[in-house]
Enzyme design. Structure first.
Site, short mmCIF file in Angstrom:
data_model
loop_
_atom_site.label_atom_id
_atom_site.label_comp_id
_atom_site.label_asym_id
_atom_site.label_seq_id
_atom_site.Cartn_x
_atom_site.Cartn_y
_atom_site.Cartn_z
N GLU A 170 0.92 -1.28 -0.12
CA GLU A 170 -0.08 0.00 -0.04
C GLU A 170 0.97 1.25 -0.02
O GLU A 170 0.53 2.22 -0.50
CB GLU A 170 -1.04 0.02 1.27
CG GLU A 170 -1.85 1.08 0.99
CD GLU A 170 -2.60 1.38 2.48
OE1 GLU A 170 -3.68 1.90 2.48
OE2 GLU A 170 -1.77 1.70 3.59
N TRP A 175 -8.21 -2.36 0.14
CA TRP A 175 -9.21 -1.06 -0.48
C TRP A 175 -10.22 -1.76 -1.36
O TRP A 175 -11.17 -0.97 -1.87
CB TRP A 175 -8.22 -0.46 -1.38
CG TRP A 175 -7.59 0.66 -0.59
CD1 TRP A 175 -6.11 0.73 -0.14
CD2 TRP A 175 -7.84 2.09 -0.19
NE1 TRP A 175 -5.69 1.81 0.51
CE2 TRP A 175 -6.71 2.67 0.46
CE3 TRP A 175 -9.04 2.73 -0.50
CZ2 TRP A 175 -6.91 3.91 1.09
CZ3 TRP A 175 -9.11 4.08 0.28
CH2 TRP A 175 -8.18 4.59 0.90
N TYR A 211 -4.59 9.16 -1.69
CA TYR A 211 -3.66 9.53 -1.25
C TYR A 211 -2.24 9.70 -2.23
O TYR A 211 -1.74 10.72 -2.44
CB TYR A 211 -3.14 8.53 -0.17
CG TYR A 211 -3.85 8.45 1.11
CD1 TYR A 211 -3.78 9.30 2.18
CD2 TYR A 211 -5.03 7.40 1.17
CE1 TYR A 211 -4.60 9.12 3.45
CE2 TYR A 211 -5.91 7.25 2.21
CZ TYR A 211 -5.59 8.04 3.44
OH TYR A 211 -6.43 8.00 4.36
N CYS A 231 -7.98 9.58 6.02
CA CYS A 231 -8.10 9.46 7.36
C CYS A 231 -6.64 10.01 8.12
O CYS A 231 -6.91 10.89 8.67
CB CYS A 231 -8.30 8.28 7.77
SG CYS A 231 -9.93 7.35 7.48
N ARG A 244 -7.29 12.26 11.33
CA ARG A 244 -8.34 12.90 11.64
C ARG A 244 -9.32 11.92 12.27
O ARG A 244 -10.49 11.90 13.27
CB ARG A 244 -9.18 13.40 10.48
CG ARG A 244 -9.54 12.61 9.25
CD ARG A 244 -10.54 13.05 8.34
NE ARG A 244 -10.77 11.97 7.32
CZ ARG A 244 -11.97 11.27 7.45
NH1 ARG A 244 -12.63 11.15 8.40
NH2 ARG A 244 -12.09 10.46 6.29
N ASP A 298 -9.76 3.79 12.97
CA ASP A 298 -10.31 2.64 13.70
C ASP A 298 -9.07 1.76 14.33
O ASP A 298 -8.15 1.36 13.86
CB ASP A 298 -10.52 1.88 12.31
CG ASP A 298 -11.17 0.26 12.59
OD1 ASP A 298 -10.93 -0.21 13.78
OD2 ASP A 298 -11.96 -0.36 11.62
N HIS A 330 -11.45 5.69 17.67
CA HIS A 330 -12.58 4.83 17.93
C HIS A 330 -12.47 3.19 17.92
O HIS A 330 -11.67 2.73 17.06
CB HIS A 330 -13.79 5.05 17.08
CG HIS A 330 -13.54 5.34 15.71
ND1 HIS A 330 -12.99 6.34 15.16
CD2 HIS A 330 -13.69 4.49 14.71
CE1 HIS A 330 -12.81 5.80 13.64
NE2 HIS A 330 -13.07 4.95 13.43
N ILE A 331 -13.13 2.75 18.53
CA ILE A 331 -13.52 1.01 18.54
C ILE A 331 -14.82 0.73 18.07
O ILE A 331 -15.80 1.23 18.79
CB ILE A 331 -13.03 0.26 19.55
CG1 ILE A 331 -11.81 0.78 20.47
CG2 ILE A 331 -13.26 -1.12 19.77
CD1 ILE A 331 -11.31 0.18 21.68
#
Length: 289
Positions: A58, A80, A123, A170, A191, A194, A232-233
């Site tokens: 990636e 992706w 990206y 992200c 920002r 996960d 976050h989870i």
């Protein structure tokens, strides 16, 4: 990687339960920072096995400026696929194909891949062509010419093109810092993260980017600083992270770069070797799209 475990525990203890676009609720906190030493070790998570091949491919894909999943699919990297497939399901040519059928067609049909494998100006496009600016080449030259500059920056967030991206970036903003004793530090502002699936991957990827930029500028990798906005989870990952924090972190591996490069175009997948990686078994989790 104790810092990563601290983040999981912090979210489980203090996080807010929130709705989001995926329809799978998250427990989240806002504003978290961790630092990872790159001088003698490589921050590849050991409490579950990570697919290093995906991390490497990636990042090389980004550095090439590519935005089509064809390269990833050809190298059996799936990270992706869901976003390209989701875009395909919204077209008139979608005929109830499964994601596996979609990926197989991307792999075997060049014209199909060209039409439906592109994710928009994500990206790689922004890194290598941000409104005509090659940020990666500029960064390397700036570090060589003015290493103590406070403007050693790459941005993936392009307001003009965000609406055309399959997934707005992200990991949005990267800044590099050169120390007097010849180490290269990197700080990423992310920002959204996960924590179960994405964050371990992001840590490894930007540590790897720091190694690459350091080698191209005759510096040594120093510290990776990871700043996360919404960490976050997902609710459906809570059993997995609870299992993970019961596992004892093991000694981190080392990254060896064997290739000799004069520019980013010289970099090859086979130039990288991870030594002494001894992780706990993989823990599966579904991605929220």
């Amino acid at each position: 990687m104790k810092e990563y475990h601290k983040l999981i525990k912090k979210i489980l203890k203090n996080g807010e339960l929130k709705d989001n676009r995926t329809n799978i609720k998250t427990i989240s906190i806002f504003g978290h920072q961790a630092k990872y030493n790159l001088k003698d070790e490589f921050p590849l998570l050991t409490t579950k096995k990570l697919h290093l091949k995906s991390v490497l491919h990636e990042l090389l894909w980004f550095l090439k400026g590519d935005t089509n999943i064809k390269y990833l699919v050809d190298n059996n990297v799936r990270i992706w696929n869901e976003w390209a497939y989701e875009n395909f399901t919204k077209t008139n040519e979608y005929n109830n194909e499964t994601i596996k059928e979609f990926v197989d067609k991307v792999k075997t049909d060049t014209s199909f891949a060209k039409k439906f494998g592109n994710l928009g100006p994500i990206y790689g496009k922004q890194w290598r062509d941000f409104n005509g600016v090659d940020q990666v080449k500029n960064l390397i030259e700036d570090i060589k010419k003015n290493p103590f500059s406070r403007r050693l920056i790459i941005s993936a967030w392009n307001p003009k093109e965000v609406k055309d991206m399959a997934l707005p970036p992200c990991h949005t903003f990267i800044q590099f810092y050169v120390t007097k004793d010849g180490f290269l530090d990197c700080q990423l502002y992310q920002r959204s993260g996960d924590v179960f699936l994405g964050i371990p991957f992001n840590i490894a990827s930007y540590a790897l980017l720091t190694y690459i930029i350091a080698k191209l500028t005759n510096l040594k990798p120093g510290t990776f600083v990871h700043t996360i906005g919404d960490a976050h989870i997902y609710e459906n990952h809570i059993p997995q992270v609870k299992l993970q924090i019961k596992r004892k972190p093991r000694k981190l591996p080392k990254l060896v770069i064997r290739g000799e490069w004069s520019s980013i175009e010289d970099i090859n997948y086979d130039d990288f070797v991870i030594e002494n990686y001894n992780p706990h078994p993989h823990i599966k989790g579904d991605v929220a799209v």
